[in-house]
Scaffold this active site. Structure first.
Site, short mmCIF file in Angstrom:
data_model
loop_
_atom_site.label_atom_id
_atom_site.label_comp_id
_atom_site.label_asym_id
_atom_site.label_seq_id
_atom_site.Cartn_x
_atom_site.Cartn_y
_atom_site.Cartn_z
CB ALA A 286 -0.95 0.00 1.19
CB CYS A 287 3.83 2.28 1.95
SG CYS A 287 3.03 2.26 3.57
CB SER A 288 4.99 0.32 -3.03
OG SER A 288 6.00 -0.17 -2.17
CB ALA B 154 5.48 6.14 -2.79
#
Length: 156
Positions: free
Chosen positions: A46-48, A51
């Site tokens: 999710a963080c990738s 970003a």
């Protein structure tokens, strides 16, 4: 320490170090709008995705006079690796001691699979040229989020 931030509040002053070890502060962005987003951990799916969504729209944010900065408690080295792998084109602040997360109130108790722990609640702040909070997105769902922030910015 959790501050009760809301639209119209002064954004807490912060001092951090980016993915290249450079100091970075809120005042560095005076006179420009700032999208300051907090995320739990580098190199997670999710963080990738989040970003990458901001990366793909960075030129649109800049065209509207805004900078984008990501913040997590990962180390400078982890940030540098994450940034290189994902081809991120904006700074990532390393907040290893949690001071920035605490001042923005995003370090909170979380629950996952019946386990309670402290962690970053994915949150985005849109900050004005004068350092005032224009918008807050708490408990962000990643899909379509960067687009929603951009839309809000273009409606100002």
């Amino acid at each position: 320490m959790t501050m009760n931030l809301k639209k119209g509040s002064k954004a807490p002053v912060f001092f951090g170090v980016d993915d290249e070890g450079n100091p970075i502060t809120l005042s560095d962005h005076a006179g420009k709008k700032l999208v300051l987003y907090f995320y739990p951990k580098d190199s997670t799916p999710a963080c990738s995705l989040e970003a990458n969504d901001f990366r793909e729209r960075l030129k649109d944010f800049e065209a509207l006079g805004a900078s984008v900065i990501g913040v997590s408690r990962d180390s400078v080295r982890r940030h540098a690796n994450f940034k290189k792998k994902q081809k991120i084109n904006f700074p990532l602040i390393s907040d290893e001691n949690g001071a920035i997360c605490n001042s923005y109130g995003v370090w909170q108790e979380k629950q996952n699979y019946g386990r309670t722990y402290m962690g970053i609640v994915r949150t985005t702040f849109l900050i004005s040229e004068a350092g005032e909070i224009l918008e807050i997105w708490p408990n962000v769902r990643v899909k379509g989020h960067a687009e929603r922030v951009l839309e809000s910015l273009s409606n100002l």
